[in-house]
Design an enzyme around this catalytic site. Sequence first.
Site, PDB file in Angstrom:
ATOM      1  N   CYS A 124      40.986 102.985  21.729  1.00  0.00           N
ATOM      2  CA  CYS A 124      40.683 104.370  22.089  1.00  0.00           C
ATOM      3  C   CYS A 124      40.938 105.321  20.926  1.00  0.00           C
ATOM      4  O   CYS A 124      40.167 106.259  20.711  1.00  0.00           O
ATOM      5  CB  CYS A 124      41.496 104.776  23.315  1.00  0.00           C
ATOM      6  SG  CYS A 124      40.993 103.859  24.797  1.00  0.00           S
ATOM      7  N   GLU A 178      40.037 107.049  28.383  1.00  0.00           N
ATOM      8  CA  GLU A 178      39.638 107.852  27.229  1.00  0.00           C
ATOM      9  C   GLU A 178      38.183 107.585  26.859  1.00  0.00           C
ATOM     10  O   GLU A 178      37.428 108.517  26.557  1.00  0.00           O
ATOM     11  CB  GLU A 178      40.511 107.527  26.009  1.00  0.00           C
ATOM     12  CG  GLU A 178      41.979 107.760  26.211  1.00  0.00           C
ATOM     13  CD  GLU A 178      42.747 106.507  26.621  1.00  0.00           C
ATOM     14  OE1 GLU A 178      43.874 106.318  26.132  1.00  0.00           O
ATOM     15  OE2 GLU A 178      42.216 105.716  27.437  1.00  0.00           O
ATOM     16  N   CYS A 210      45.575 103.601  23.152  1.00  0.00           N
ATOM     17  CA  CYS A 210      45.683 102.321  22.451  1.00  0.00           C
ATOM     18  C   CYS A 210      44.851 102.378  21.167  1.00  0.00           C
ATOM     19  O   CYS A 210      44.171 103.370  20.891  1.00  0.00           O
ATOM     20  CB  CYS A 210      45.189 101.195  23.351  1.00  0.00           C
ATOM     21  SG  CYS A 210      43.400 101.207  23.626  1.00  0.00           S
ATOM     22  N   HIS A 245      38.252 102.072  29.284  1.00  0.00           N
ATOM     23  CA  HIS A 245      39.506 102.818  29.424  1.00  0.00           C
ATOM     24  C   HIS A 245      39.177 104.267  29.763  1.00  0.00           C
ATOM     25  O   HIS A 245      38.061 104.752  29.500  1.00  0.00           O
ATOM     26  CB  HIS A 245      40.297 102.773  28.122  1.00  0.00           C
ATOM     27  CG  HIS A 245      40.915 101.446  27.846  1.00  0.00           C
ATOM     28  ND1 HIS A 245      41.884 101.266  26.885  1.00  0.00           N
ATOM     29  CD2 HIS A 245      40.708 100.212  28.387  1.00  0.00           C
ATOM     30  CE1 HIS A 245      42.246 100.002  26.852  1.00  0.00           C
ATOM     31  NE2 HIS A 245      41.543  99.344  27.743  1.00  0.00           N
TER      32      HIS A 245
END
Length: 164
Positions: A86, A55, A83, A53
């Site tokens: 993360c 992040e 999410c 992701h």
Amino acid sequence: MTDDIFFMREALILADKAQRAGEVPVGAVVVCKGVIIGRGYNAPISLHDPSAHAEMQALRTAAHYLGNYRLVDCDLFVTLEPCLMCAGAIMHARIARVVYGASDYKTGVCGSLLNLFAEQRLNHHTAVSGAVLEQECALMLSNFFKRRREQIKVQKKLSLAVNL
């Protein structure tokens, strides 16, 4: 707030890079003392990595830059509310503040689905600010998914035509 807008625009540039690669358009930057030290954009499809992701990518590059997995006194700017995965990495990295653009009512854990950062039983509490350039961030995501749905419709029609 002016700095928040500047850094969110940098994250939006990265989100566009993800979009051009066929990934969900999410971008992130890690900022320390006013300097971007980490950048990332969604790449789980291209990297075959569910943890890729935006992040996570930004946290990794920032940690490498500092030579330390602890990112104390750093802020994370991301175009979509983080999410659960993360958020866990953000806490472990000791990020001081998360600033996000668009809310994620399906998987966001900064207040939309739940607020993990407000959980008092956890040992680190990151400050959270949301809705920075919210419309631009949300529009990029909604346009991406609209195009994706249209592509799926066209593919189904072509598939039906071939099978006739």
